[in-house]
Design a protein around this motif. Sequence first.
Motif, mmCIF file in Angstrom:
data_model
loop_
_atom_site.group_PDB
_atom_site.id
_atom_site.type_symbol
_atom_site.label_atom_id
_atom_site.label_comp_id
_atom_site.label_asym_id
_atom_site.label_seq_id
_atom_site.Cartn_x
_atom_site.Cartn_y
_atom_site.Cartn_z
ATOM 1 N N PHE A 161 -1.868 19.458 16.646
ATOM 2 C CA PHE A 161 -0.688 19.851 15.368
ATOM 3 C C PHE A 161 0.128 19.279 15.542
ATOM 4 O O PHE A 161 0.659 18.733 13.926
ATOM 5 N N GLY A 162 1.266 18.958 16.740
ATOM 6 C CA GLY A 162 2.525 17.848 16.201
ATOM 7 C C GLY A 162 1.478 16.178 15.646
ATOM 8 O O GLY A 162 2.195 16.042 14.975
ATOM 9 N N ASN A 163 0.194 15.754 16.069
ATOM 10 C CA ASN A 163 -0.361 14.833 15.362
ATOM 11 C C ASN A 163 -0.900 15.119 14.157
ATOM 12 O O ASN A 163 -0.275 13.885 13.531
ATOM 13 N N LEU A 164 -1.017 15.606 14.003
ATOM 14 C CA LEU A 164 -0.948 16.023 12.734
ATOM 15 C C LEU A 164 -0.080 16.048 11.328
ATOM 16 O O LEU A 164 0.430 15.982 10.783
ATOM 17 N N SER A 165 0.734 16.975 11.974
ATOM 18 C CA SER A 165 1.980 17.163 11.112
ATOM 19 C C SER A 165 2.778 16.781 11.379
ATOM 20 O O SER A 165 3.596 17.376 10.310
ATOM 21 N N ALA A 166 3.235 15.572 11.962
ATOM 22 C CA ALA A 166 4.646 14.837 12.600
ATOM 23 C C ALA A 166 5.158 14.185 10.836
ATOM 24 O O ALA A 166 5.987 14.536 11.079
ATOM 25 N N ALA A 188 8.349 17.098 21.496
ATOM 26 C CA ALA A 188 6.918 18.326 21.376
ATOM 27 C C ALA A 188 6.089 18.444 21.485
ATOM 28 O O ALA A 188 5.435 19.445 21.684
ATOM 29 N N ALA A 189 5.323 17.254 22.109
ATOM 30 C CA ALA A 189 3.636 16.874 20.668
ATOM 31 C C ALA A 189 3.448 16.064 22.221
ATOM 32 O O ALA A 189 1.963 15.618 22.085
ATOM 33 N N HIS A 190 3.964 15.673 23.047
ATOM 34 C CA HIS A 190 3.679 15.038 24.865
ATOM 35 C C HIS A 190 3.003 13.542 24.023
ATOM 36 O O HIS A 190 3.227 12.915 22.586
ATOM 37 N N ALA A 191 1.772 13.113 24.707
ATOM 38 C CA ALA A 191 0.766 11.864 24.397
ATOM 39 C C ALA A 191 0.401 11.459 23.397
ATOM 40 O O ALA A 191 -0.138 11.101 22.502
ATOM 41 N N ILE A 192 -0.452 13.216 22.838
ATOM 42 C CA ILE A 192 -0.939 13.671 21.547
ATOM 43 C C ILE A 192 -0.362 12.518 20.341
ATOM 44 O O ILE A 192 -0.864 12.261 19.556
ATOM 45 N N GLY A 193 1.033 12.921 20.153
ATOM 46 C CA GLY A 193 1.638 13.245 19.001
ATOM 47 C C GLY A 193 2.397 11.659 19.673
ATOM 48 O O GLY A 193 2.666 10.690 17.988
ATOM 49 N N THR A 194 2.249 11.135 20.274
ATOM 50 C CA THR A 194 3.040 9.771 20.486
ATOM 51 C C THR A 194 1.721 8.848 19.979
ATOM 52 O O THR A 194 2.596 7.946 20.054
ATOM 53 N N ALA A 195 0.988 9.033 20.370
ATOM 54 C CA ALA A 195 -0.652 8.238 19.179
ATOM 55 C C ALA A 195 0.027 8.423 18.164
ATOM 56 O O ALA A 195 -0.115 6.679 17.443
ATOM 57 N N ARG A 196 0.510 8.895 17.859
ATOM 58 C CA ARG A 196 0.926 8.843 16.130
ATOM 59 C C ARG A 196 1.985 8.655 16.070
ATOM 60 O O ARG A 196 2.385 7.836 14.408
ATOM 61 N N ALA A 197 3.167 8.578 16.582
ATOM 62 C CA ALA A 197 4.176 8.061 16.466
ATOM 63 C C ALA A 197 3.872 5.923 16.538
ATOM 64 O O ALA A 197 4.824 5.507 16.204
ATOM 65 N N LEU A 198 2.914 6.123 17.195
ATOM 66 C CA LEU A 198 3.168 4.707 17.524
ATOM 67 C C LEU A 198 1.959 4.026 16.343
ATOM 68 O O LEU A 198 3.055 2.521 15.688
ATOM 69 N N GLU A 199 1.647 5.068 15.066
ATOM 70 C CA GLU A 199 1.429 4.795 14.075
ATOM 71 C C GLU A 199 2.367 4.616 13.455
ATOM 72 O O GLU A 199 1.842 3.210 12.769
ATOM 73 N N ILE A 200 3.663 5.564 13.522
ATOM 74 C CA ILE A 200 4.096 5.961 12.623
ATOM 75 C C ILE A 200 4.735 3.878 12.281
ATOM 76 O O ILE A 200 5.516 3.706 11.500
ATOM 77 N N GLY A 201 5.136 3.977 13.606
ATOM 78 C CA GLY A 201 6.254 2.498 13.720
ATOM 79 C C GLY A 201 6.624 2.113 15.469
ATOM 80 O O GLY A 201 6.693 3.516 16.068
ATOM 81 N N PRO A 202 6.962 1.004 15.814
ATOM 82 C CA PRO A 202 7.218 0.510 17.255
ATOM 83 C C PRO A 202 8.375 1.602 17.485
ATOM 84 O O PRO A 202 8.485 1.530 19.173
#
Length: 231
Positions: A161-166, A188-202
């Motif tokens: 959910f965090g990955n999709l909604s971040a 809020a979304a641990h490692a799965i969310g972090t995968a999305r955060a890495l796509e957003i920016g360094p």
Amino acid sequence: MAELLTRGAVWGVLLTGGAYALGILLQKKTGKAWCNPLLLGSLFVILFLRLCRISYSDYQASAGPVNYLLLPATVSLAVPLYEQWEALRKNTAAILSGIAAGVLASTGSILLLAWIFQMDPAAAVSLLPKSVTTAIGADISRELGGIPALTTAAIILTGIFGNLSAQGICRLFRISDPVAKGVGIGSAAHAIGTARALEIGPVEGAMSSLSIAAAGILTALLCPFAARLLP
């Protein structure tokens, strides 16, 4: 079919990898954010087990080697954090405060829901560490008398959910600072969310990586006290 598969030692690993690869392929084909490879891969595995009438315990035993990769994968997230060390140094107080607020919000929301719906203590304890990585959350749940399988499911769903909604949530609340985005996503979304955060920016990825470790430690310290407040 079930008997043939369960004789093999690594069929669970192959099934897990194949389901995830199929999820990635579908995401690339459709280009839709909701076609998350982890979500689709999980659904494919569930469907396969149901159709072949294979028990989850047999699958878990065969896919066990995949779990060994969780800890080194989490530790490897220190690399982007090292690359953004200057941003961490300048915003240390704000980052730690944000992570603490995220942990308190996560555990506090479960306590509130447990009181409102008079949840079973074991189920409530299982949900307390829902916002930390599986390697930490499952151990917390087990130590407090929870149900590790339920904890794992809650952690995965929270992360997806965090990955999709971040990005949508950041736009909704007009969060534009990269450090704030990363701390919010990681806590809020641990490692799965972090995968999305890495796509957003360094910077977002680095701050999210830091939040995983810090939120995990704070959650491990806070959950025993929170468990005592359950109805």
